[in-house]
Design an enzyme around this catalytic site. Sequence first.
Site, short mmCIF file in Angstrom:
data_model
loop_
_atom_site.label_atom_id
_atom_site.label_comp_id
_atom_site.label_asym_id
_atom_site.label_seq_id
_atom_site.Cartn_x
_atom_site.Cartn_y
_atom_site.Cartn_z
N SER A 156 0.87 -1.18 0.00
CA SER A 156 0.00 0.00 0.00
C SER A 156 0.91 1.23 0.00
O SER A 156 2.08 1.14 0.39
CB SER A 156 -0.85 -0.01 1.27
OG SER A 156 -1.41 1.27 1.50
N TYR A 188 -2.54 -1.49 10.44
CA TYR A 188 -2.49 -1.63 8.97
C TYR A 188 -1.22 -0.97 8.43
O TYR A 188 -0.48 -1.55 7.63
CB TYR A 188 -3.74 -0.99 8.37
CG TYR A 188 -3.84 -1.10 6.87
CD1 TYR A 188 -4.29 -2.27 6.26
CD2 TYR A 188 -3.48 -0.04 6.04
CE1 TYR A 188 -4.39 -2.39 4.88
CE2 TYR A 188 -3.58 -0.14 4.66
CZ TYR A 188 -4.03 -1.31 4.08
OH TYR A 188 -4.13 -1.41 2.71
P1 NAD Z 1 -11.27 -6.46 -0.11
O1 NAD Z 1 -11.72 -6.32 1.30
O2 NAD Z 1 -12.18 -6.05 -1.22
O3 NAD Z 1 -10.80 -7.98 -0.39
C1 NAD Z 1 -9.92 -8.65 0.48
C2 NAD Z 1 -10.08 -10.14 0.30
O4 NAD Z 1 -9.17 -10.78 1.22
C3 NAD Z 1 -11.49 -10.65 0.64
O5 NAD Z 1 -11.95 -11.53 -0.35
C4 NAD Z 1 -11.29 -11.36 1.99
O6 NAD Z 1 -12.21 -12.44 2.21
C5 NAD Z 1 -9.85 -11.85 1.87
N1 NAD Z 1 -9.24 -12.14 3.16
C6 NAD Z 1 -9.31 -11.42 4.31
N2 NAD Z 1 -8.66 -12.05 5.29
C7 NAD Z 1 -8.14 -13.20 4.75
C8 NAD Z 1 -7.38 -14.27 5.27
N3 NAD Z 1 -7.00 -14.31 6.55
N4 NAD Z 1 -7.04 -15.28 4.44
C9 NAD Z 1 -7.43 -15.27 3.14
N5 NAD Z 1 -8.17 -14.29 2.60
C10 NAD Z 1 -8.52 -13.27 3.40
O7 NAD Z 1 -9.90 -5.64 -0.17
P2 NAD Z 1 -9.10 -5.03 -1.42
O8 NAD Z 1 -9.35 -3.58 -1.42
O9 NAD Z 1 -9.31 -5.83 -2.64
O10 NAD Z 1 -7.60 -5.23 -0.86
C11 NAD Z 1 -6.74 -6.24 -1.31
C12 NAD Z 1 -5.32 -5.90 -0.89
O11 NAD Z 1 -4.96 -4.63 -1.45
C13 NAD Z 1 -5.12 -5.77 0.63
O12 NAD Z 1 -3.88 -6.34 0.99
C14 NAD Z 1 -5.11 -4.27 0.85
O13 NAD Z 1 -4.37 -3.90 1.99
C15 NAD Z 1 -4.46 -3.79 -0.43
N6 NAD Z 1 -4.77 -2.39 -0.71
C16 NAD Z 1 -6.06 -1.98 -1.01
C17 NAD Z 1 -6.30 -0.62 -1.26
C18 NAD Z 1 -7.68 -0.10 -1.61
O14 NAD Z 1 -7.83 1.14 -1.69
N7 NAD Z 1 -8.68 -0.93 -1.84
C19 NAD Z 1 -5.25 0.29 -1.20
C20 NAD Z 1 -3.96 -0.14 -0.89
C21 NAD Z 1 -3.73 -1.49 -0.65
#
Ligand code: NAD
Length: 272
Positions: A151, A164
Amino acid sequence: MSDRVYIVTGAAKGIGFACAQRLVADGHRVVLADMDTEAGDKSAADLAAGNDKAIFVECDVSDPLHVHNLIAETLGSFGRIDGLINNAGIALKGGSLDLSIEDFDRVLAVNLRGAFLVSQAVAKYMVKEIDDREDRSRLTDRPYAIVNMSSINEQVAIPDYIAYTMSKGGMRQMTRAMAIELAPYGIRVNAIGPGSIKTDMLASVNSDKKAQKKLLSRTPLGRPGHPDEVASVAAFLLSEESSYITGQTIYPDGGRLALNYTMPVAEDEDDA
Ligand code: NAD
């Protein structure tokens, strides 16, 4: 046609699903690993329709037994592993004065220990495959790669999401350390540092006009990103197109990290 096999964690939805979708579209086989069995089953079935290129494996990445099973199921179904996207992640609210120990442990367990456990298992498999080969000079035959979904918060901080922020800072250093350790094997390890991407993780912002404006004031490109715009970076980092890149983070952040002030945001009718 590719015979490559990639594992994507947290692939039931959001950025992970977009990555899995992109890899299948590029002709690869993909294992979608997630805790959410209902969404995961459906997502894998959608991607596998008519091509058998995707399967779902239930996996809590923070649990070593689940991770062991993930590797076994991947090899049992597809026979090889060429790369990994460590994408599973959670964000629980709380700063240094109010975050509970339970929430701290959970965030670190999923985002950091989980990413480490899956990376370790995949790296051990890759190193063994390489060591078993007679001709080690042909390491580039199999461009093994690991991609960590970090991130922008590996560089900047959100104080009321301290666990986080800490987890992503740790992921940055895990990326570097593993990149150096695995470089002699030709295994590349990189990270992606997205800015604000439209997924469920951003749900509180998506439904709140004020929060949206705040977000846009920090985003030079003037819009949140789409999960596909992260998936394209992941596809690049897994491919030979990035064959001389390791230990790096690429930031699909709409210009966020370059900004040292705020952007003007247009007023809309609702605020008039
Ligand atoms: P999201 O919440 O839409 O999806 C996350 C997925 O991870 C879900 O399907 C959930 O069931 C799964 N998950 C959660 N805990 C888990 C575990 N213990 N084991 C296996 N699966 C698990 O989130 P997203 O926005 O798609 O984020 C995905 C990644 O991208 C994350 O690592 C997040 O930190 C990173 N990220 C997201 C953003 C954003 O703005 N959306 C920004 C920076 C980084």
